[in-house]
Write an enzyme that holds these catalytic residues in place. Structure first.
Site, PDB file in Angstrom:
ATOM      1  CG  ASP A  91       6.024  -1.087  -1.658  1.00  0.00           C
ATOM      2  OD1 ASP A  91       4.853  -1.928  -1.485  1.00  0.00           O
ATOM      3  OD2 ASP A  91       6.474  -1.094  -1.619  1.00  0.00           O
ATOM      4  CG  ASP A 266      12.013   1.631   2.122  1.00  0.00           C
ATOM      5  OD1 ASP A 266      11.951   0.870   0.828  1.00  0.00           O
ATOM      6  OD2 ASP A 266      11.652   2.572   1.720  1.00  0.00           O
TER       7      ASP A 266
END
Length: 374
Positions: A91, A266
């Site tokens: 990310d 996730d």
């Protein structure tokens, strides 16, 4: 194109697919364990390979601060540094920066922040977070975005969309000038306002990202709003690209995500909860700290085939948690990730057989109840 749909449920938006990341093929829907600082807590790369995971997540903010890009560059990226041989998604670190509260400040083309470790000052821009992720060497990079709190009013949401869209366009331009084998996903925002959500989805989808991510859900909003937004956007997503629901990992939330066309998930929850003594089983959630398991000689899950359940009793693992032994964390984490892997495989199989709603009802019934107590 990195994604191909292989089967679709006729009654919902659920589907299976193949995600191809530089020669590594993954079946979707897929769950990614979180390795924030370059490791899934308490497990080794060997453990993850044994569990047959092929995609994990790392965090740009934390890896940028420690070990830093100079170390990562020297080793040729995080995968070589950590000996992880499969795929990696990172990310952008934006969510972590915005969680620093008073330690960050927005600017037109980025965000200034102070490290939570030593107070040192740093600056993230759409371009710089791509550069950092190039040093990390992730197969999927995420763009810098602005995640507004779920209860934000229209003015703050509009600011979030303006920043997110501007930064997305900057990211695409920079990425396309220096393309390599790394893929780039865009993120759309909008809080729990469906009109803002659809506006953001339309803007991000118009850009040539390899995949699209839903950001800013499961950040504290009421569950009815979580469901409402998923339902509201499901008819408007691009079915030619993978759809990633960021930060989601409860059994009910994954089921509702899959039902609405989500391919990727996730979450730290399966590993964090394991370290806190909660395991996921085919009977429901179990609190290992419960006194009732003290003398039990049964496995944590009698239906589980993982090496932990094959060897150890729930009474023994409860004892390890009770006395604070580190081994308790690794055994429980291993089991929970084995559960998640099997759970997603069962979802995949049910979609292919046209039985998704049966599996949906079964697991919803188990996991919307209180913890299993025997």
């Amino acid at each position: 194109m990195i994604f191909q749909t292989t089967s679709e449920d006729t009654l919902t938006k659920a589907r299976t697919g193949i995600l191809n990341l530089n020669g590594i093929e993954l079946k979707t829907p897929v769950f990614m364990p979180v390795g924030t600082r370059g490791v899934v807590k308490t497990l080794s790369a060997d453990d993850l390979e044994e569990l047959e995971y092929s995609l994990i997540l790392g965090n740009t903010y934390h890896l940028y601060l420690r070990p830093g890009t100079s170390v990562l560059d020297r080793f040729g990226g995080l995968k070589k540094f950590s000996t992880w041989k499969k795929a990696l998604l990172t990310d952008s670190g934006g969510y972590q920066v915005f969680s620093l509260n008073s330690l960050f400040k927005y600017e037109q083309d980025g965000v200034r922040f102070q490290s939570h470790i030593d107070g040192s000052r740093h600056y993230f821009t759409p371009n710089s977070v791509i550069d950092i992720q190039r040093s990390i060497g992730s197969d999927i990079m995420m763009v810098l975005d602005d995640c507004a709190p779920f209860d934000s009013g229209p003015e703050r949401l509009k600011q979030s969309l303006d920043r997110t869209h501007r930064w997305a366009e900057m990211s695409v331009q920079y990425w396309e000038k220096n393309k390599n084998s790394q893929h780039l996903f865009g993120i759309f925002q909008g809080g729990i306002d469906l009109d803002f959500r659809l506006e953001s989805l339309n803007t991000i989808t118009s850009l040539p990202f390899d995949g699209i991510a839903i950001g800013g859900l499961s950040v504290g909003e009421p569950r009815k709003d979580f469901i409402r937004i998923l339902d509201g956007i499901s008819a408007h997503t691009d079915r030619n690209r993978p759809l990633y629901l960021m930060g989601v990992g409860t059994v009910p939330d994954i089921l509702d995500g899959v039902k609405n066309g989500v391919d990727m998930f996730d979450c730290v929850l399966p590993t964090r909860n394991a370290r806190n003594g909660q395991v996921f089983t085919t009977l429901g959630k179990i609190n290992l700290r419960n006194e009732k398991w003290k003398s039990s000689d049964t496995p944590m899950d009698p239906n589980c085939t993982c090496k932990v359940c094959k060897r150890y009793s729930i009474g023994y693992i409860r004892h390890l948690h009770h006395v604070g032994e580190i081994t308790a964390f690794s055994l429980s984490t291993y089991h929970n990730l084995h559960f998640m892997k099997n759970f997603l495989t069962e979802i995949q199989n049910s979609i292919q057989k046209g039985e998704f709603l049966e599996i949906y009802a079964k697991w919803k019934n188990l996991y919307e109840k209180p913890e299993f107590s025997g």
